[in-house]
Design an enzyme around this catalytic site. Structure first.
Site, PDB file in Angstrom:
ATOM      1  N   ASP A 173       0.038   2.697   5.485  1.00  0.00           N
ATOM      2  CA  ASP A 173      -1.143   1.852   5.692  1.00  0.00           C
ATOM      3  C   ASP A 173      -0.756   0.379   5.629  1.00  0.00           C
ATOM      4  O   ASP A 173       0.330   0.031   5.175  1.00  0.00           O
ATOM      5  CB  ASP A 173      -2.234   2.155   4.649  1.00  0.00           C
ATOM      6  CG  ASP A 173      -1.819   1.799   3.223  1.00  0.00           C
ATOM      7  OD1 ASP A 173      -0.645   2.031   2.863  1.00  0.00           O
ATOM      8  OD2 ASP A 173      -2.654   1.283   2.459  1.00  0.00           O
ATOM      9  N   GLU A 189      -1.735   2.585  -0.245  1.00  0.00           N
ATOM     10  CA  GLU A 189      -1.100   1.651  -1.182  1.00  0.00           C
ATOM     11  C   GLU A 189      -1.781   0.296  -1.126  1.00  0.00           C
ATOM     12  O   GLU A 189      -2.033  -0.334  -2.144  1.00  0.00           O
ATOM     13  CB  GLU A 189       0.394   1.508  -0.846  1.00  0.00           C
ATOM     14  CG  GLU A 189       1.215   0.844  -1.955  1.00  0.00           C
ATOM     15  CD  GLU A 189       1.276  -0.661  -1.886  1.00  0.00           C
ATOM     16  OE1 GLU A 189       1.743  -1.283  -2.848  1.00  0.00           O
ATOM     17  OE2 GLU A 189       0.843  -1.263  -0.875  1.00  0.00           O
TER      18      GLU A 189
HETATM   19  N1  BES Z   1       5.039  -4.390  -0.404  1.00  0.00           N
HETATM   20  C1  BES Z   1       4.044  -4.942  -1.234  1.00  0.00           C
HETATM   21  C2  BES Z   1       4.571  -5.354  -2.599  1.00  0.00           C
HETATM   22  C3  BES Z   1       5.592  -6.460  -2.525  1.00  0.00           C
HETATM   23  C4  BES Z   1       5.258  -7.661  -1.924  1.00  0.00           C
HETATM   24  C5  BES Z   1       6.824  -6.294  -3.079  1.00  0.00           C
HETATM   25  C6  BES Z   1       6.197  -8.673  -1.840  1.00  0.00           C
HETATM   26  C7  BES Z   1       7.757  -7.304  -3.001  1.00  0.00           C
HETATM   27  C8  BES Z   1       7.447  -8.479  -2.364  1.00  0.00           C
HETATM   28  C9  BES Z   1       2.945  -3.930  -1.442  1.00  0.00           C
HETATM   29  O1  BES Z   1       2.670  -3.182  -0.305  1.00  0.00           O
HETATM   30  C10 BES Z   1       1.699  -4.685  -1.793  1.00  0.00           C
HETATM   31  O2  BES Z   1       1.404  -5.683  -1.206  1.00  0.00           O
HETATM   32  N2  BES Z   1       0.969  -4.203  -2.760  1.00  0.00           N
HETATM   33  C11 BES Z   1      -0.308  -4.710  -3.079  1.00  0.00           C
HETATM   34  C12 BES Z   1      -0.966  -3.742  -3.985  1.00  0.00           C
HETATM   35  C13 BES Z   1      -2.422  -3.961  -4.218  1.00  0.00           C
HETATM   36  C14 BES Z   1      -3.219  -4.003  -2.956  1.00  0.00           C
HETATM   37  C15 BES Z   1      -2.944  -2.906  -5.127  1.00  0.00           C
HETATM   38  C16 BES Z   1      -0.205  -6.082  -3.720  1.00  0.00           C
HETATM   39  O3  BES Z   1       0.727  -6.364  -4.477  1.00  0.00           O
HETATM   40  O4  BES Z   1      -1.098  -6.905  -3.468  1.00  0.00           O
HETATM   41 ZN    ZN Z   2       4.000  -2.619   0.875  1.00  0.00          ZN
END
Ligand code: BES
Ligand code: ZN
Length: 462
Positions: free
Chosen positions: A88, A153
């Site tokens: 997603d 996610e």
């Molecule tokens: N891939 C990201 C997390 C990430 C961002 C890791 C930048 C390293 C560098 C992940 O898909 C993400 O964005 N997660 C969300 C989770 C939330 C919506 C619960 C986030 O961190 O905002």
């Molecule tokens: Zn991600």
């Protein structure tokens, strides 16, 4: 090994074309009008997984968007690796800011643009293509694998996390390979060993039962949007400290060693400021940027709604307004507890003449991954072989909510081996993945799985 790398290189164009097909699917998990598309992205991953030769491949319902599961378990005595990622993506607004449309993937200058390129579709595919190469050349895999690719996610893994709890046996593994992170900088291959947690919430401020003329009523009543501004202004003080009582109670303070370790990465401020076009950094007083991002909680309003947004002016007092907000958490903060504290505080500062309705969206716990294990070492060695540099082990301010659940429920070692870059514009217009990261990520993963296969460590002797 050379033949495996040769296979990967020979298939670069096919892999890119296939990835672009996946990128065309509008799998925005937070948008229920896109549920069909989101599922279709899962089905696409399912199809590729089957072709690779993974077994028991299927979409499994979770109550939310389905997870794609598949396994290959014919390496007795070898470790079992759970491969996690997500199909997603985040919403695409503001659409007008995109140079090319978000779901029309386009290559410019060695970079592949489109929503979900870096986060996380290209990164997910690096694992499938790595295993495909190993399977075609060797006829088997060097270790046991289980795929667990989820579809929510980006909207908090609300159904995926309970699914993991209920299906512990099916998902049992020694390590979890996750490619969903970025490098610390363009020159520093990176393995992430800590992620912040998150508590996502929404507050609706309700005033008069209908919109009103702002002249006829202005000065007599509390405007819900003015109330929103008042509330938000009381969440943090001038020095960036969060004013919610109890917010910091469970925060484990940074140690001197941690502060030294964070300082050792250098001063990132000039590069960050020039990349994003701002003139100064800001945040909790007494901490450096890296300390604030990696080791301290933070609070950000993600959107404010209500009132008139159209062209020109409209003199109106809106009936309601509100905001969505995320807090990033560090050990030992808990998402629901933080929500309760924030809600209580906001009720206590709610101006007269309006009421506040609070809603908890989703959350995830912070996680710190032990780094002194065979799996991290194998991943570092693979990185070094492909990129010629030993990767750094650093923390990350963002969240992958399910990671803590894997640690708690599966007792498995997460290996956060990502191929994104800090300027990939994830969650933002013009997201990109550099082709080099995509292609070399496939090679790195293949070498990593080969090293995992050399493991003396199995589920039995752990
Ligand atoms: N891939 C990201 C997390 C990430 C961002 C890791 C930048 C390293 C560098 C992940 O898909 C993400 O964005 N997660 C969300 C989770 C939330 C919506 C619960 C986030 O961190 O905002
Ligand atoms: Zn991600």
């Amino acid at each position: 090994m050379e033949r495996v790398l040769g296979f990967i290189r020979d298939n670069r164009e096919r892999n890119l074309a296939e990835l672009m097909e996946l990128l065309r699917i509008q799998s925005i998990s937070a948008d229920s009008t896109k549920n069909g598309e989101t599922r279709r992205a899962g089905e696409f991953v399912e199809k590729v997984m089957k072709r690779v030769g993974i077994e028991n491949v299927r979409l499994i319902e979770t109550g939310g968007h389905p997870v794609v599961y598949g396994d290959w378990l014919h390496a007795p005595g070898k470790p079992t690796i759970l491969i996690y990622g997500h199909y997603d993506v985040q919403p695409v607004d503001p659409l007008a800011e995109w140079s090319t449309p978000p779901f029309e993937p386009t290559v410019r200058d060695g970079k592949l643009y489109g929503r979900g390129t870096s986060d996380d579709k290209a990164q997910v595919m690096t694992h499938l293509y790595a295993l495909e190469a190993l399977m075609r050349i060797d006829g088997k895999l060097p270790c046991n694998v289980k795929f667990f690719i989820e579809g929510e996610e980006e909207s908090g893994s609300a159904h995926t996390a309970p699914f993991v709890v209920e299906n512990r046996d099916m998902l049992a593994c020694d390590a979890v390979a996750i490619s969903d992170t970025a490098w610390y900088s363009r020159d520093v291959p990176t393995i992430v060993y800590a992620l912040r947690g998150l508590s996502y919430m929404e507050f609706k401020v309700k005033g008069p039962i209908r919109d009103l003329h702002s002249g006829s009523y202005g000065g007599m009543i509390m405007n819900p949007l003015n109330a929103v501004a008042r509330i938000i202004s009381k969440l943090q003080d001038e020095d960036g400290k969060v004013l919610v009582p109890g917010f910091y109670d469970d925060v484990v303070p940074l140690t001197d060693e941690e502060r030294q370790e964070f300082a050792a990465v250098g001063d990132p401020d000039p590069e960050i400021m020039s990349d994003i076009g701002i003139s100064s950094m800001w945040g909790e007083k007494g901490y450096t940027s890296m300390e604030r991002n990696w080791g301290r909680p933070s609070l950000d309003v993600n959107g404010i709604f209500g009132g008139f947004q159209g062209e020109g002016g409209k003199t109106v007092i809106p009936s309601y307004g509100g905001f969505k907000m995320s807090t990033r958490l560090v050990p030992n903060q808990r998402p629901e507890k933080v929500f309760r504290l924030v809600e209580k505080y906001i009720q206590s500062i709610c101006p007269p003449g309006v009421t506040v309705e609070a809603k908890y969206h989703h959350g995830g716990e912070p996680v710190m991954v032990p780094t002194d294990n065979f799996f991290i070492e194998a991943a570092r060695a693979a990185f070094e072989e492909v990129f010629g540099k030993r990767p750094a082990l650093v923390r990350e301010g963002a969240s992958i909510p399910i990671t803590a659940t894997f640690v708690q429920e599966l007792k498995a070692a997460p290996v956060l081996i990502g191929y994104g870059l800090p300027d990939d514009h994830i969650h933002s217009p013009n997201e990109k993945m550099e082709l080099e990261g995509f292609y070399k990520g496939i090679e790195t993963n293949a070498l990593m799985y080969l090293r995992f296969g050399g493991s003396p460590q199995t589920a039995h002797d752990r």
